[in-house]
Write an enzyme that holds these catalytic residues in place. Structure first.
Site, PDB file in Angstrom:
ATOM      1  N   HIS A  90       0.861  -1.192  -0.115  1.00 15.65           N
ATOM      2  CA  HIS A  90      -0.151   0.190   0.093  1.00 15.65           C
ATOM      3  C   HIS A  90       0.806   1.164   0.189  1.00 15.65           C
ATOM      4  CE1 HIS A  90       0.566   1.033   4.418  1.00 15.65           C
ATOM      5  NE2 HIS A  90       0.509  -0.406   4.383  1.00 15.65           N
ATOM      6  N   ASP A  92      -0.498   4.339   0.792  1.00 11.52           N
ATOM      7  CA  ASP A  92      -0.768   5.448   1.895  1.00 11.52           C
ATOM      8  C   ASP A  92      -0.110   5.193   3.229  1.00 11.52           C
ATOM      9  OD1 ASP A  92      -2.533   2.926   2.445  1.00 11.52           O
ATOM     10  OD2 ASP A  92      -3.508   4.207   3.886  1.00 11.52           O
ATOM     11  N   ASP A 123       6.590   1.141   5.888  1.00 13.87           N
ATOM     12  CA  ASP A 123       5.134   0.753   5.982  1.00 13.87           C
ATOM     13  C   ASP A 123       4.316   1.799   5.320  1.00 13.87           C
ATOM     14  OD1 ASP A 123       2.856  -0.495   6.838  1.00 13.87           O
ATOM     15  OD2 ASP A 123       2.735   0.685   8.605  1.00 13.87           O
ATOM     16  N   GLU A 156      -5.201   1.502   3.005  1.00 13.64           N
ATOM     17  CA  GLU A 156      -5.051   0.349   4.135  1.00 13.64           C
ATOM     18  C   GLU A 156      -5.011   1.064   5.636  1.00 13.64           C
ATOM     19  OE1 GLU A 156      -3.059  -2.115   6.726  1.00 13.64           O
ATOM     20  OE2 GLU A 156      -2.338  -0.289   6.136  1.00 13.64           O
ATOM     21  N   GLU A 157      -4.266   2.059   5.883  1.00 11.68           N
ATOM     22  CA  GLU A 157      -3.943   2.734   7.210  1.00 11.68           C
ATOM     23  C   GLU A 157      -5.181   3.168   7.899  1.00 11.68           C
ATOM     24  OE1 GLU A 157      -1.510   1.773   8.798  1.00 11.68           O
ATOM     25  OE2 GLU A 157       0.263   1.909   7.257  1.00 11.68           O
ATOM     26  N   HIS A 423       4.441   3.673  12.181  1.00 10.58           N
ATOM     27  CA  HIS A 423       3.473   4.463  12.808  1.00 10.58           C
ATOM     28  C   HIS A 423       4.083   5.309  14.113  1.00 10.58           C
ATOM     29  CE1 HIS A 423      -0.242   1.632  11.806  1.00 10.58           C
ATOM     30  NE2 HIS A 423       0.865   1.510  10.789  1.00 10.58           N
TER      31      HIS A 423
END
Length: 451
Positions: A90, A92, A123, A156-157, A423
């Protein structure tokens, strides 16, 4: 790495990979368009689409998914009769949080102490680069022996389910014999790991109201019901004294029987401050892979700077619940909603709104694809045996793909090992991991084609 032609090609391509990752990281592709411009996500999507076209992919398309974001699809035909492998990542990313806390700008890829720093570096923009590296290495060493589909998700996030709904509406689009989800990570740097389970998730906004408007705390405080205090009470009810998650009716005593996570290593990985205890009971693996975990990820209340002496009329929070394999996320959502409503004190008005949801996932590690991956990892990581671990995070698409294509073998690998700090501030990727995993993915595709 050894004198394997694929490994040599990947090593030679790393400077190009770094430059491409820098371009991709520069897009502020947070799929929350109240915070970041939609144009940033659209620009990242176009970058991925252009990269696929440059590699010879046909049917490249920007898919407008039902949640208002775009996923990028491409298909690369293989030899006649070849198997089809779907590669997922992903583009995003999570918001950078406190940009001032980053040592270097979050949307500017920066090398420091042998790692590449930037939001999405691991990520999961790095996962997109990993897929490209693997395919380029195979093309340079005799060709790609399978048909390849690539899907790069745009939300996705956020957990808003756009790609899942789109896939359900177009069930042939992502059909494949095997799926490589490039969005997890090794248990630690240098230890090849396939993720065998994922926790699902549900996210609720809880709003508490008690008064028609804020009141002077000196004149009314003590009797007027404070909405912020009520919210604090209900949020506190989600944790036991030891910090374990306690949602009424939701089991929280499952055990993890695979690879274990040393507690001191976990403290180091999580950067727990000296003297601060870990929360919960059981092993660390039990807590992060096999049991539910609630987190208050946002709360609206007056900031300290500029606060007035007021009794608050309303307050709200965003609550995330990670759901372990074996638990239905929809049922967990109902239990969480019921718990929040039952534990709201003083008759305060409470309402909950579901923001996102994804089911947990358990892979079939006995499938032939896993042997093909184990053999590939043995070459990419000499002297190391493939490990199977859980993952506390969620990738809702996995269950959608498993339901749509029950015969497909789904494998989860990626760049999000503990040092990556995904994150969090100062997210980074190990270029050595990018190199080794790209080699492993290329060799997996070759092994799988021959199997």
């Amino acid at each position: 790495m050894s004198s394997n032609p694929v490994a040599e090609t990947v090593a030679s391509l790393l400077p190009r990979a770094r430059a491409e990752l820098a371009e991709l990281v520069a897009f502020k592709s947070v799929a929350d368009f109240d915070q970041y411009p939609r144009s940033e996500s659209e620009g990242a999507a176009r970058w991925v689409a252009d990269a696929l076209r440059a590699e010879g992919f046909t049917d490249v398309a920007l898919l407008d998914t039902p949640d208002g974001t775009q996923s990028v699809y491409g298909h690369l035909p293989g030899p006649e009769g070849a198997r089809t492998v779907l590669l997922y990542a992903h583009y995003d990313v999570q918001p950078p949080l406190d940009e001032a806390a980053w040592a270097t700008p979050p949307f500017e890829l920066t090398e420091r102490d042998g790692r590449w720093y930037g939001r999405g570096a691991a990520d999961c923009k790095g996962g997109i680069i990993m897929h490209l590296l693997a395919l380029r290495a195979l093309k340079a060493d005799g060709g790609i022996p399978v048909a390849v589909k690539v899907i790069a998700e745009g939300s996705e996030e956020q957990g808003t389910g756009g790609l899942e709904r789109y896939a359900e509406q177009h069930p042939e689009l992502l059909a494949a014999d095997a799926v490589v989800i490039g969005d997890t990570g090794n248990f630690r740097v240098g230890l090849p790991t396939v993720t065998s389970t994922l926790r699902g998730m549900t996210m609720l906004r809880v709003e508490v109201d008690t008064l028609e408007g804020n009141l002077h705390s000196g004149q009314f405080g003590g009797a007027a019901p404070d909405a912020l205090a009520a919210l604090i009470r209900v949020l506190d009810s989600l944790r036991a004294e030891d910090g374990s998650t306690t949602v009424d009716g939701l089991g929280a005593d499952a055990a993890w029987d695979g690879l274990q996570y040393d507690e001191e290593q976990f403290r180091k990985d999580a950067k727990v401050l000296d003297g601060v205890e870990l929360t919960g009971s059981g092993t660390v693996a039990d807590r992060i892979w096999a049991r539910p975990a609630v987190t208050v990820i946002g709360i609206d209340c007056p900031p300290v700077v500029g606060a007035t002496p007021s009794v608050q009329a309303g307050a709200r929070a965003l609550v995330s619940l990670r759901v372990p394999p074996g638990v239905d996320a929809a049922e967990a959502t109902k239990l969480l909603q019921a718990h929040l409503e039952a534990h709201t004190p003083w008759g305060a008005r409470v309402r909950t709104t579901q923001i996102g949801q994804g089911q947990p996932f358990r892979a079939d590690t006995t499938s032939p694809a896993y042997q093909a991956m184990a053999d590939a990892m043995a070459v990419a990581y000499p002297g190391e045996e493939l490990q199977y671990a859980g993952q506390g995070g969620s990738i809702p698409l996995c269950n959608t793909l498993a339901a749509l294509y029950p015969q497909a073998e789904i494998l989860l690998i990626g760049l999000s090992e503990p040092e990556a700090q995904i994150h969090a501030v100062n997210e980074s990727v190990s270029p050595e991991e990018l190199e080794r995993l790209s080699v492993a993915e290329a060799l997996f595709l070759r092994n799988y084609a021959a199997g």
